[in-house]
Design a protein around this motif. Structure first.
Motif, short mmCIF file in Angstrom:
data_model
loop_
_atom_site.label_atom_id
_atom_site.label_comp_id
_atom_site.label_asym_id
_atom_site.label_seq_id
_atom_site.Cartn_x
_atom_site.Cartn_y
_atom_site.Cartn_z
N ASP A 1 0.87 -1.18 0.00
CA ASP A 1 0.00 0.00 0.00
C ASP A 1 0.90 1.22 0.00
N VAL A 2 0.45 2.28 -0.67
CA VAL A 2 1.32 3.45 -0.82
C VAL A 2 0.50 4.74 -0.77
N GLY A 3 1.07 5.74 -0.08
CA GLY A 3 0.48 7.07 -0.01
C GLY A 3 1.45 8.08 -0.58
N ASN A 4 1.16 9.37 -0.34
CA ASN A 4 2.03 10.42 -0.89
C ASN A 4 3.45 10.34 -0.35
N ASN A 5 3.59 10.18 0.97
CA ASN A 5 4.93 10.18 1.59
C ASN A 5 5.12 8.99 2.53
N TRP A 6 4.42 7.91 2.26
CA TRP A 6 4.57 6.70 3.07
C TRP A 6 4.18 5.48 2.24
N CYS A 7 4.59 4.33 2.72
CA CYS A 7 4.15 3.08 2.10
C CYS A 7 4.24 1.97 3.13
N THR A 8 3.45 0.93 2.90
CA THR A 8 3.45 -0.25 3.75
C THR A 8 4.10 -1.40 3.00
N VAL A 9 4.99 -2.11 3.68
CA VAL A 9 5.72 -3.22 3.07
C VAL A 9 5.39 -4.51 3.81
N LEU A 10 4.82 -5.47 3.10
CA LEU A 10 4.60 -6.79 3.69
C LEU A 10 5.92 -7.55 3.70
N ASN A 11 6.34 -7.99 4.88
CA ASN A 11 7.56 -8.78 4.95
C ASN A 11 7.36 -10.12 4.25
N ILE A 12 8.44 -10.74 3.85
CA ILE A 12 8.33 -11.99 3.09
C ILE A 12 7.74 -13.13 3.92
N ILE A 13 7.69 -12.96 5.26
CA ILE A 13 7.09 -14.01 6.09
C ILE A 13 5.58 -13.81 6.24
N ASP A 14 5.05 -12.67 5.77
CA ASP A 14 3.61 -12.43 5.88
C ASP A 14 2.83 -13.42 5.01
N THR A 15 1.67 -13.83 5.48
CA THR A 15 0.89 -14.86 4.79
C THR A 15 0.34 -14.39 3.45
N ASP A 16 0.32 -13.08 3.22
CA ASP A 16 -0.16 -12.56 1.94
C ASP A 16 0.96 -12.39 0.92
N THR A 17 2.15 -12.82 1.27
CA THR A 17 3.29 -12.69 0.37
C THR A 17 3.55 -14.01 -0.35
N SER A 18 3.77 -13.91 -1.66
CA SER A 18 4.07 -15.09 -2.47
C SER A 18 5.01 -14.68 -3.60
N LEU A 19 6.15 -15.34 -3.69
CA LEU A 19 7.17 -14.97 -4.67
C LEU A 19 7.72 -16.22 -5.37
N GLY A 20 7.99 -16.07 -6.66
CA GLY A 20 8.69 -17.13 -7.37
C GLY A 20 10.09 -17.25 -6.81
N ALA A 21 10.53 -18.47 -6.52
CA ALA A 21 11.82 -18.69 -5.87
C ALA A 21 12.60 -19.78 -6.58
N GLN A 22 13.92 -19.76 -6.35
CA GLN A 22 14.80 -20.73 -6.99
C GLN A 22 15.89 -21.12 -6.01
N VAL A 23 16.15 -22.42 -5.93
CA VAL A 23 17.25 -22.91 -5.10
C VAL A 23 18.54 -22.69 -5.87
N PHE A 24 19.45 -21.92 -5.32
CA PHE A 24 20.64 -21.50 -6.05
C PHE A 24 21.51 -22.69 -6.46
N ARG A 25 21.65 -23.69 -5.63
CA ARG A 25 22.54 -24.82 -5.89
C ARG A 25 21.98 -25.75 -6.95
N THR A 26 20.67 -26.01 -6.90
CA THR A 26 20.08 -27.03 -7.77
C THR A 26 19.25 -26.45 -8.92
N ASP A 27 18.98 -25.16 -8.86
CA ASP A 27 18.11 -24.48 -9.83
C ASP A 27 16.66 -24.93 -9.75
N ASP A 28 16.29 -25.65 -8.71
CA ASP A 28 14.89 -26.06 -8.55
C ASP A 28 14.02 -24.82 -8.31
N ILE A 29 12.87 -24.83 -8.98
CA ILE A 29 11.95 -23.69 -8.90
C ILE A 29 10.80 -24.04 -7.96
#
Length: 280
Positions: free
Chosen positions: A164-192
């Protein structure tokens, strides 16, 4: 003359004897002082002793007061010097930390030329509960910040995503928040897979890596980064490391518990990625 001696001789002899005794007594007292002076000294001696004691006591108290006053002044001066030294140390530490952040950011810019536009932001609020985990920053649309922008540390560790974002502020969901979902890759094995928040893990400061391919062989300590698939987020941002691999309730698939590389509680300043180049 004879007539005089007959009539007054006895008296003359008596007077002579008295005078002789008086002179003898005077000769004895003359070795110290006169009888009157000696009497006066004897009478005033206790008062002189008392005066001397009082004078000595007053002098001691005056010396004590002067010494105490000097010590207090010296102590106050030392306190001011210590306070100044502590302030200088805090400033030096702050300058050192700022220089470290700037060096890290410079290195990040050199290593990640695809991350073309950063916006430094100060965290104004930390909030973590069983239901959510987010930060509030002092940057907003006035600074070019948009929803879904990624937020990282000066070392390139992923913190979260602008929700969420305003004129001079914004809210950032941390990656541990339940509403966060990101494509990820294991660096060693390239597993997605998909890195996402989990209610059971959020209270422990952890997230999970789901939808791994069948047969994926992950090890504790494996580095996990953003995959960049779909072009929604930059690739190669460090999410965290594998802490353990578990099997879900069905027993058919496995998932990894991830420990984020970013320490959310200790953060005071972060960087918003406002634009980036897609790297295939």
């Amino acid at each position: 003359m004879k007539e005089f001696l007959k009539r007054y001789g006895l008296w003359v002899l008596f007077a002579t004897a008295v005078i002789a005794v008086g002179l003898a007594l005077l000769s004895v007292f003359s070795t110290t002082s006169s009888p009157l002076v000696n009497f006066a000294q004897t009478v005033t001696s206790p008062f002189r002793a008392a005066y001397t004691s009082v004078a000595d006591w007053v002098q001691d108290k005056q010396n004590y007061y002067e010494d105490t006053t000097a010590l207090k002044a010296e102590n106050e001066e030392l306190k001011q010097e210590i306070a100044k030294m502590e302030a200088d140390m805090r400033q030096a530490q702050s300058d050192s930390e700022e220089n470290k952040r700037l060096r890290n950011l410079l290195n990040l810019r050199e290593q990640r030329r695809d991350l073309s536009d950063f916006e430094a932001a100060t965290i104004t609020e930390h909030s973590t509960s069983n239901w959510t985990s987010y930060l509030t920053l002092n940057r907003g649309t006035d600074h070019g910040v948009e929803k879904n922008d990624c937020v990282i540390t000066d070392s390139g560790y992923l913190v979260g995503v602008v929700s969420d974002v305003g004129n001079n502020w914004c809210t950032v969901l941390n990656i541990i928040d339940t509403d966060t979902s990101l494509g990820a890759q294991v660096f060693r094995t390239d597993d997605i897979g998909v890195a996402e928040g989990d209610f059971a893990l959020m209270g422990k400061g952890r997230l999970r890596l789901d939808f791994l391919p069948t047969g994926a062989q992950l090890l504790n300590g494996d580095l996990v980064v953003t995959s960049g698939l779909g072009g929604y987020y930059p690739s190669g941002l460090v999410i965290g490391t594998v802490e353990e691999v578990q099997t879900d309730d069905s027993g058919a698939t496995s998932y990894a518990v991830l420990q984020p590389s970013a320490d959310f509680d200790s953060l005071s300043e972060v960087f918003i990625i406002k634009s980036f180049d897609i790297v295939n």
